[in-house]
Design an enzyme around this catalytic site. Structure first.
Site, mmCIF file in Angstrom:
data_model
loop_
_atom_site.group_PDB
_atom_site.id
_atom_site.type_symbol
_atom_site.label_atom_id
_atom_site.label_comp_id
_atom_site.label_asym_id
_atom_site.label_seq_id
_atom_site.Cartn_x
_atom_site.Cartn_y
_atom_site.Cartn_z
ATOM 1 C CG HIS A 221 -0.193 -0.130 2.731
ATOM 2 N ND1 HIS A 221 -0.226 -1.138 3.190
ATOM 3 C CD2 HIS A 221 0.239 1.385 3.432
ATOM 4 C CE1 HIS A 221 1.069 -1.086 4.243
ATOM 5 N NE2 HIS A 221 0.673 0.127 4.175
HETATM 6 C C1 T46 Z 1 3.466 1.621 7.061
HETATM 7 C C2 T46 Z 1 3.626 0.047 6.886
HETATM 8 C C3 T46 Z 1 5.558 -0.056 7.297
HETATM 9 C C4 T46 Z 1 -4.532 0.074 13.664
HETATM 10 O O1 T46 Z 1 -5.571 -0.053 13.690
HETATM 11 N N1 T46 Z 1 -3.497 1.382 13.851
HETATM 12 C C5 T46 Z 1 -2.320 1.198 12.750
HETATM 13 O O2 T46 Z 1 -1.818 2.432 13.881
HETATM 14 C C6 T46 Z 1 -2.170 0.590 12.064
HETATM 15 C C7 T46 Z 1 0.017 0.588 11.678
HETATM 16 C C8 T46 Z 1 -2.697 -0.406 11.692
HETATM 17 N N2 T46 Z 1 -3.584 -0.452 12.418
HETATM 18 C C9 T46 Z 1 -4.230 -1.688 12.075
HETATM 19 C C10 T46 Z 1 -4.912 -1.671 10.312
HETATM 20 C C11 T46 Z 1 -4.607 -3.124 9.996
HETATM 21 O O3 T46 Z 1 -6.413 -3.875 10.948
HETATM 22 O O4 T46 Z 1 -3.441 -3.084 11.843
HETATM 23 C C12 T46 Z 1 -3.883 -4.175 10.905
HETATM 24 C C13 T46 Z 1 -2.477 -4.602 9.843
HETATM 25 O O5 T46 Z 1 -2.566 -2.591 9.828
HETATM 26 P P1 T46 Z 1 -1.720 -3.258 8.005
HETATM 27 O O6 T46 Z 1 -2.458 -4.524 7.302
HETATM 28 O O7 T46 Z 1 -2.115 -1.954 7.137
HETATM 29 O O8 T46 Z 1 -0.363 -3.672 8.286
HETATM 30 P P2 T46 Z 1 1.146 -3.915 7.450
HETATM 31 O O9 T46 Z 1 1.869 -3.610 7.960
HETATM 32 O O10 T46 Z 1 0.433 -3.805 6.109
HETATM 33 O O11 T46 Z 1 1.313 -2.071 7.474
HETATM 34 C C14 T46 Z 1 1.859 -1.686 8.110
HETATM 35 C C15 T46 Z 1 1.042 0.146 8.236
HETATM 36 O O12 T46 Z 1 -0.397 0.143 8.803
HETATM 37 C C16 T46 Z 1 1.097 1.371 7.274
HETATM 38 O O13 T46 Z 1 1.176 2.750 7.320
HETATM 39 O O14 T46 Z 1 3.622 2.200 6.646
HETATM 40 O O15 T46 Z 1 3.104 -0.563 8.562
#
Ligand code: T46
Length: 307
Positions: A221
């Site tokens: 993303h």
């Molecule tokens: C990024 C990369 C490096 C929250 O509720 N609060 C938060 O502050 C964050 C970061 C995530 N979430 C929730 C949203 C999703 O349901 O945690 C779950 C996993 O998030 P995501 O699938 O977006 O995780 P990554 O590892 O793909 O991405 C993360 C960050 O979301 C993103 O901003 O830059 O790490």
């Protein structure tokens, strides 16, 4: 992921590997005698031969995922060949094997360059090398070309020692920073940064990602507005970034190195080592509306915005 010397316990992997028609011409000698005794002899003689180096690419629990080798180690250079078994593809093993063996070539064997080739018809391999920005070369010495005279339409690549050793100042335009780090005698190091001083925004949120198995990818993303500093205080994570400047990658494996992402950038993170931790200092609170999770939408977004 780790590299280790090839050994007799790798017999069954070698048999599987020999049956694969896409292996490099350099590995053909391994396919001449596929009996158990023949393979055992090859393993033993390859260990004794200083003009070659064969290392197994193994998972954290030592399962053999592939092999990476240097052939013709002479006059400051060597020819690289790699094979990763089908089930281990797209999980970072090939990239890890390439990175590790080239570090060994430059830092331990004192070589100046490593080169290799692939048939242009092997589109999977060509895509892999091009995606990782390995340099194509055109002035390949005749003596080297001769070793591959049986294979047509080859694409040649190389890495030079100087390409490897320096830490880039930027990756895909994103600043790579040295986080201030204070060593304490026999008691480790302490690293720190402060919002608006070492990093160009005030920090509203910190999050970290842990307990991730090896070979897993996350991310996929971009953010429209959010600015972030990413760093890896423990382990090894490959960070792939893409924005209007192109697509580049960096390995985060040093707690004192961080990458600041300030513009809209697609990111993918690959866990090269089980339980590596990714830490992020972010400029804003969590906002689901700031994410672009569709790649085509991301491409349209960067094409339509100017910074
Ligand atoms: C990024 C990369 C490096 C929250 O509720 N609060 C938060 O502050 C964050 C970061 C995530 N979430 C929730 C949203 C999703 O349901 O945690 C779950 C996993 O998030 P995501 O699938 O977006 O995780 P990554 O590892 O793909 O991405 C993360 C960050 O979301 C993103 O901003 O830059 O790490």
């Amino acid at each position: 992921m780790h590299l280790r010397r090839i050994g007799l316990k790798d017999l069954s992997f070698i048999k599987l590997w020999m049956a694969d028609k896409t292996i490099s011409a350099l590995y053909q000698q391994w396919t001449r005698d596929s009996s158990d005794d023949g393979i055992v002899n090859l393993i033993k003689s390859s260990i004794a031969d200083t003009s070659e180096l064969h290392l197994i690419i193994a998972s954290h629990d030592d399962e053999c995922m592939g092999i990476v080798s240097l052939f013709n180690i002479e006059n400051g250079s060597a020819e690289l060949a790699i094979y990763v078994k089908p089930k281990a593809r797209h999980k970072g093993y090939a990239w890890f094997g390439m990175e590790e063996i080239t570090k060994k070539a430059f830092n331990e064997l004192g070589l100046e360059s490593v080169y290799w080739c692939v048939s242009r018809e092997n589109s999977r391999a060509v895509r892999f090398y091009d995606k990782h920005n390995y340099n194509e070369i055109h002035d390949v010495p005749q003596i080297v070309l001769k070793r591959h005279s049986g294979t047509k339409n080859l694409k040649w690549y190389s890495i030079f020692k100087d390409d490897e050793l320096s830490l880039p100042e930027r990756v895909c335009g994103c600043k790579v920073i040295q986080i201030k780090t204070i060593p304490t005698a026999d008691a480790g190091e302490l690293s720190f940064f402060e919002g608006t001083k070492e990093i160009p925004f005030s920090i509203k949120r910190i999050y970290y990602i842990s307990k991730v198995p090896e070979g897993v990818r996350r991310g996929f993303h971009a953010h429209k507005e959010l600015k972030q500093l990413l760093f890896c205080p423990y382990g090894r994570i490959q960070l792939v970034l893409e924005n209007r400047r192109g697509r580049e990658e960096i390995e985060l494996s040093d707690p004192s190195i961080g990458v600041i992402i300030e513009e809209c950038t697609w990111r993918e993170m690959l866990w090269l080592q089980k339980d590596s931790v990714l830490c992020v200092a972010a400029s804003d609170f969590y906002d689901i509306g700031d994410y672009i999770r569709n790649y085509d939408e991301f491409k349209k977004h960067i094409a339509s915005t100017t910074t």
